[in-house]
Design a protein around this motif. Structure first.
Motif, mmCIF file in Angstrom:
data_model
loop_
_atom_site.group_PDB
_atom_site.id
_atom_site.type_symbol
_atom_site.label_atom_id
_atom_site.label_comp_id
_atom_site.label_asym_id
_atom_site.label_seq_id
_atom_site.Cartn_x
_atom_site.Cartn_y
_atom_site.Cartn_z
ATOM 1 N N PRO A 105 0.814 -1.230 0.000
ATOM 2 C CA PRO A 105 0.000 0.000 0.000
ATOM 3 C C PRO A 105 0.845 1.277 0.000
ATOM 4 O O PRO A 105 0.453 2.285 -0.603
ATOM 5 N N TRP A 106 1.987 1.260 0.643
ATOM 6 C CA TRP A 106 2.835 2.439 0.664
ATOM 7 C C TRP A 106 3.456 2.700 -0.700
ATOM 8 O O TRP A 106 3.806 3.854 -1.021
ATOM 9 N N ILE A 107 3.580 1.673 -1.515
ATOM 10 C CA ILE A 107 4.145 1.860 -2.860
ATOM 11 C C ILE A 107 3.063 2.252 -3.858
ATOM 12 O O ILE A 107 3.273 3.133 -4.710
ATOM 13 N N ALA A 108 1.880 1.621 -3.769
ATOM 14 C CA ALA A 108 0.910 1.708 -4.872
ATOM 15 C C ALA A 108 -0.272 2.624 -4.597
ATOM 16 O O ALA A 108 -0.886 3.135 -5.553
ATOM 17 N N PHE A 109 -0.676 2.843 -3.325
ATOM 18 C CA PHE A 109 -1.946 3.524 -3.083
ATOM 19 C C PHE A 109 -1.945 4.990 -3.541
ATOM 20 O O PHE A 109 -2.983 5.520 -3.939
ATOM 21 N N ASP A 110 -0.789 5.661 -3.504
ATOM 22 C CA ASP A 110 -0.764 7.077 -3.889
ATOM 23 C C ASP A 110 -1.049 7.266 -5.362
ATOM 24 O O ASP A 110 -1.452 8.382 -5.787
ATOM 25 N N HIS A 111 -0.868 6.265 -6.182
ATOM 26 C CA HIS A 111 -1.049 6.391 -7.637
ATOM 27 C C HIS A 111 -2.257 5.594 -8.132
ATOM 28 O O HIS A 111 -2.517 5.567 -9.336
ATOM 29 N N ALA A 112 -2.969 4.925 -7.207
ATOM 30 C CA ALA A 112 -4.074 4.051 -7.629
ATOM 31 C C ALA A 112 -5.415 4.739 -7.430
ATOM 32 O O ALA A 112 -5.573 5.640 -6.596
ATOM 33 N N LEU A 153 -1.017 -1.514 6.686
ATOM 34 C CA LEU A 153 -2.152 -1.112 5.846
ATOM 35 C C LEU A 153 -2.953 -0.001 6.513
ATOM 36 O O LEU A 153 -3.285 1.041 5.884
ATOM 37 N N ALA A 154 -3.282 -0.165 7.800
ATOM 38 C CA ALA A 154 -4.072 0.854 8.507
ATOM 39 C C ALA A 154 -3.301 2.166 8.615
ATOM 40 O O ALA A 154 -3.886 3.269 8.487
ATOM 41 N N ALA A 155 -1.977 2.041 8.838
ATOM 42 C CA ALA A 155 -1.171 3.264 8.932
ATOM 43 C C ALA A 155 -1.189 4.041 7.615
ATOM 44 O O ALA A 155 -1.295 5.273 7.602
ATOM 45 N N LYS A 156 -1.080 3.316 6.512
ATOM 46 C CA LYS A 156 -1.123 3.997 5.207
ATOM 47 C C LYS A 156 -2.478 4.639 4.978
ATOM 48 O O LYS A 156 -2.568 5.808 4.533
ATOM 49 N N LEU A 157 -3.575 3.906 5.260
ATOM 50 C CA LEU A 157 -4.907 4.450 5.061
ATOM 51 C C LEU A 157 -5.139 5.693 5.943
ATOM 52 O O LEU A 157 -5.839 6.637 5.565
ATOM 53 N N ALA A 158 -4.561 5.669 7.141
ATOM 54 C CA ALA A 158 -4.738 6.825 8.038
ATOM 55 C C ALA A 158 -4.053 8.072 7.518
ATOM 56 O O ALA A 158 -4.445 9.201 7.864
ATOM 57 N N THR A 159 -3.035 7.915 6.693
ATOM 58 C CA THR A 159 -2.309 9.078 6.158
ATOM 59 C C THR A 159 -2.941 9.634 4.896
ATOM 60 O O THR A 159 -2.434 10.635 4.342
ATOM 61 N N MET A 160 -4.012 9.006 4.429
ATOM 62 C CA MET A 160 -4.581 9.382 3.131
ATOM 63 C C MET A 160 -5.737 10.385 3.293
ATOM 64 O O MET A 160 -6.714 10.318 2.638
ATOM 65 N N VAL A 164 -13.197 8.220 4.140
ATOM 66 C CA VAL A 164 -13.545 6.881 3.656
ATOM 67 C C VAL A 164 -12.408 5.898 3.947
ATOM 68 O O VAL A 164 -12.630 4.785 4.426
ATOM 69 N N TYR A 165 -11.177 6.342 3.726
ATOM 70 C CA TYR A 165 -10.027 5.478 3.972
ATOM 71 C C TYR A 165 -9.821 5.243 5.467
ATOM 72 O O TYR A 165 -9.352 4.190 5.905
ATOM 73 N N TRP A 166 -10.200 6.288 6.258
ATOM 74 C CA TRP A 166 -10.107 6.082 7.697
ATOM 75 C C TRP A 166 -11.065 4.981 8.165
ATOM 76 O O TRP A 166 -10.743 4.170 9.023
ATOM 77 N N ALA A 167 -12.265 5.013 7.565
ATOM 78 C CA ALA A 167 -13.247 3.974 7.914
ATOM 79 C C ALA A 167 -12.745 2.585 7.488
ATOM 80 O O ALA A 167 -12.929 1.577 8.192
ATOM 81 N N ILE A 168 -12.101 2.573 6.308
ATOM 82 C CA ILE A 168 -11.551 1.288 5.839
ATOM 83 C C ILE A 168 -10.444 0.804 6.778
ATOM 84 O O ILE A 168 -10.320 -0.385 7.090
ATOM 85 N N ALA A 169 -9.644 1.758 7.292
ATOM 86 C CA ALA A 169 -8.579 1.394 8.234
ATOM 87 C C ALA A 169 -9.164 0.787 9.510
ATOM 88 O O ALA A 169 -8.659 -0.215 10.039
ATOM 89 N N ALA A 170 -10.243 1.428 9.991
ATOM 90 C CA ALA A 170 -10.891 0.881 11.176
ATOM 91 C C ALA A 170 -11.454 -0.504 10.898
ATOM 92 O O ALA A 170 -11.369 -1.432 11.730
ATOM 93 N N ALA A 172 -10.288 -2.592 8.773
ATOM 94 C CA ALA A 172 -9.166 -3.531 8.666
ATOM 95 C C ALA A 172 -8.739 -4.010 10.052
ATOM 96 O O ALA A 172 -8.407 -5.194 10.262
ATOM 97 N N VAL A 173 -8.749 -3.075 11.029
ATOM 98 C CA VAL A 173 -8.378 -3.463 12.392
ATOM 99 C C VAL A 173 -9.381 -4.465 12.947
ATOM 100 O O VAL A 173 -9.011 -5.486 13.548
ATOM 101 N N LEU A 174 -10.682 -4.196 12.751
ATOM 102 C CA LEU A 174 -11.702 -5.130 13.225
ATOM 103 C C LEU A 174 -11.582 -6.482 12.534
ATOM 104 O O LEU A 174 -11.769 -7.549 13.149
ATOM 105 N N PHE A 175 -11.290 -6.437 11.229
ATOM 106 C CA PHE A 175 -11.104 -7.689 10.479
ATOM 107 C C PHE A 175 -9.952 -8.511 11.070
ATOM 108 O O PHE A 175 -10.037 -9.722 11.235
ATOM 109 N N GLY A 176 -8.853 -7.783 11.407
ATOM 110 C CA GLY A 176 -7.715 -8.481 12.001
ATOM 111 C C GLY A 176 -8.057 -9.133 13.315
ATOM 112 O O GLY A 176 -7.666 -10.276 13.598
ATOM 113 N N VAL A 177 -8.814 -8.391 14.159
ATOM 114 C CA VAL A 177 -9.216 -8.979 15.440
ATOM 115 C C VAL A 177 -10.067 -10.232 15.210
ATOM 116 O O VAL A 177 -9.907 -11.247 15.885
ATOM 117 N N ALA A 178 -10.994 -10.151 14.216
ATOM 118 C CA ALA A 178 -11.892 -11.278 13.952
ATOM 119 C C ALA A 178 -11.133 -12.507 13.460
ATOM 120 O O ALA A 178 -11.364 -13.635 13.926
#
Length: 592
Positions: A105-112, A153-160, A164-170, A172-178
């Motif tokens: 995500p740190w390589i590709a998300f800025d251009h995607a 992944l969450a760190a990258k989304l938080a910097t964007m 919407v990306y913040w919600a996706i980051a959250a 992702a954290v819940l998904f990881g816990v699950a």
């Protein structure tokens, strides 16, 4: 920190957990590497190619590392000793793999585009969930892999700078816990499965060992039982010889002129001889049962005469103890083996008298449908419930710690129970300590009786054999001398031989009319051989086989010979009756 996901597993369980992960790691991470290449190719359309290429190549690095770890652990001579070290390396490799994937995500998300980012997140989530299946056995490895990826992944989304990306980051954290919680449940299930397998293996091994111990104990018990039987047979045989000879000499002595005092001494000596013979005959009954030579001859017979014989024989014993002997008469006709029934009841009655000091003994019958229940009551010492089974064991006696020989050998009930089984019945027992016992056997009734004629009366002191020529073959000198004197006192013309060769020489000189032969002779030869050799010289020669051997195999051999068989010590009256029976069709035996 990753060790907190589960309590420490026993070493052997940890070994199986690590083996399960390493068995699939190389293949799964190879597929992951291929997927990484495809993802890099897709993002190369909008993102810089060079960083994506380096990333795709770097994601292959864990594959050879895990392959080497798998091979090293597979050949480890003591896996339980190195499992912790290998587990740490595997956890590190898996965590590094998750971190490498989290770099994308740190390589590709800025251009995607947002759509490409959403598709990538879904794809990576699917890979994480799929990894759970093979990484869950070592939960720390899966947790490290998942946390490293999701944190990046969450760190990258938080910097964007987009809610919407913040919600996706959250999410992702819940998904990881699950997924980690699901992986934990899988890990617990796998550990339980492994522990259960080990328990089953231990149980099977324990059962195998216990079975081996039981088998060894059974073999030891059988060997001990055989040794016991051999000892009893040898001791019984060696004791029977002098007691048999003693009985013969006492019979000869009784025919002489004796004073009143001498006759009293003779009567006591005879009583002691009979008591010794009774004990040996009890051992013989037991040996015959073990040898399987007890034949069952079922026919109708009247029970009362049998009970009368037992009363005539045993009531005097009760009189001497000043206890009451009562017999209730019956008209019943039994369909069974009279000889075996008599032996059973004689054992039960003598046992009742032996253990009764006050009161008395009662023998009675009760009809039960088409069967008759014969009961032997006593007011003796009684038997506690916990001993009801033990009293039927061989050589087991209650209430006889001093081993009083007058109370027998502890075989009476064992013999009675075995004989009852041979008749298709069982012995029942009801008893209370200090109040008495009731032993009973149930036998089928018969509608008619075909009792045989009365037996031939036994000889008296003045009877003779009218010069019957008798040849005695026995390797025991005392027995030979006793038989010679007894036969001659009966009027027989008797010769004695100690071997087959000497018997043949005597028979060639004067043809015998009867041969009485011991079963076990010297040089491992038998009485059946001797009789066969004599019958080649004199066909159809009447013969009686006498044995003091009670070994089961010897009894079977003697029984198989088909010859009339007597067991030492032989009462003179029984010997007389057998001689009269054997020679009846050949040479009349005159009884003066």
């Amino acid at each position: 920190m990753l060790r907190r996901f589960l309590p420490p597993a026993p070493s052997r369980v940890a070994v199986e957990q690590l083996r399960m992960l390493l068995a699939n790691a190389t293949f799964s991470f190879t597929l992951g590497g291929v997927a990484n290449v495809l993802v890099a190719a897709v993002f190369a359309l909008s993102a810089p190619v060079e960083p994506l290429a380096i990333w795709a190549l770097a994601c292959w690095l864990p594959v050879p590392v895990l392959h080497r770890l798998a091979r090293g652990f597979a050949v480890a001579p003591a896996p339980t000793e190195v499992v912790d070290r290998y587990t740490r390396r595997v956890v590190a490799a898996c965590t590094a793999t998750g971190a490498l994937r989290g770099i994308l995500p740190w390589i590709a998300f800025d251009h995607a585009s947002p759509l490409a980012i959403a598709l990538l997140i879904c794809f990576m989530a699917a890979i994480q969930a799929g990894s759970m299946a093979f990484m869950a056995p070592v939960l720390a490895a899966f947790a490290g892999y998942t946390l490293a990826f999701l944190v990046l992944l969450a760190a990258k989304l938080a910097t964007m700078h987009n809610p919407v990306y913040w919600a996706i980051a959250a999410g992702a954290v819940l998904f990881g816990v699950a997924v980690i919680a699901s992986a934990r449940r899988l890990s617990v299930a796998f550990r339980s499965m492994v522990e259960l397998r080990f328990e089953n293996v231990e149980l099977v091994e324990r059962l195998r060992q216990e079975s081996a111990l039981a088998q060894a104990a059974r073999i030891e018990a059988e060997n001990a039982n055989q040794a016991k039987s051999k000892f009893l047979a040898a001791a019984s045989h060696d004791l029977r010889q002098p007691i048999h000879a003693q009985g013969l000499f006492l019979e000869v002595l009784s025919r002489g002129e004796l004073s009143s005092q001498q006759r009293d001494v003779l009567a006591n000596a005879r009583a002691a001889c009979v008591a010794s013979g009774d004990m040996l005959n009890t051992l013989l009954d037991f040996s015959r049962l073990e040898a399987g030579v007890v034949a069952v001859n079922v026919r109708p017979f009247r029970l009362q005469p049998l009970l009368n014989r037992i009363e005539n024989e045993l009531a005097p014993l009760a009189d001497r103890k000043d206890i009451v002997y009562r017999l209730r008469e019956t008209e019943a006709v039994i369909d069974s083996d009279a000889a075996l029934v008599e032996l059973i009841l004689r054992n039960l009655v003598s046992n009742a008298i032996r253990y009764t000091e006050r009161g008395g003994v009662l023998i009675g019958c009760r009809r039960r449908g088409d069967a008759l229940r014969i009961e032997v009551w006593d007011t003796g010492i009684g038997i506690a419930p916990e001993h009801h089974t033990e009293v039927f064991r061989e050589f087991h006696q209650l209430g006889n710690p001093e081993r009083d020989r007058r109370k027998g050998l502890g075989l009476g009930l064992a013999i009675a129970e075995r004989l009852a089984h041979a008749l298709g019945s069982t012995l029942s027992l009801q008893s209370q300590p200090r109040r008495g016992s009731v032993f009973a056997i149930t036998l089928p009734l018969a509608s008619a009786c075909t009792d045989a004629a009365a037996s031939v009366p036994l000889e008296d002191a003045n009877s003779g054999m009218a010069q019957l020529r008798v040849l005695v073959v026995d390797d025991d000198e005392a027995v030979r001398n006793g038989m010679l004197q007894l036969m001659r006192s009966w009027g027989a013309d008797c010769e004695a031989s100690e071997s087959i060769e000497q018997a043949l020489a005597n028979a060639a000189r004067a043809a015998p009319q009867l041969v009485i032969c011991d079963y076990r002779l010297r040089d491992q030869r038998t009485g059946t051989e001797a009789i066969a050799a004599l019958r080649r010289l004199h066909p159809a020669l009447p013969a009686i086989l006498i044995t003091g051997d009670t070994a089961p195999e010897r009894l079977r051999e003697a029984q198989a010979s088909g010859l009339p068989l007597l067991h030492k010590p032989v009462a003179p009256a029984d010997l007389w009756s057998k001689i009269a029976e054997v020679v009846a069709d050949r040479q009349p035996v005159q009884m003066d």
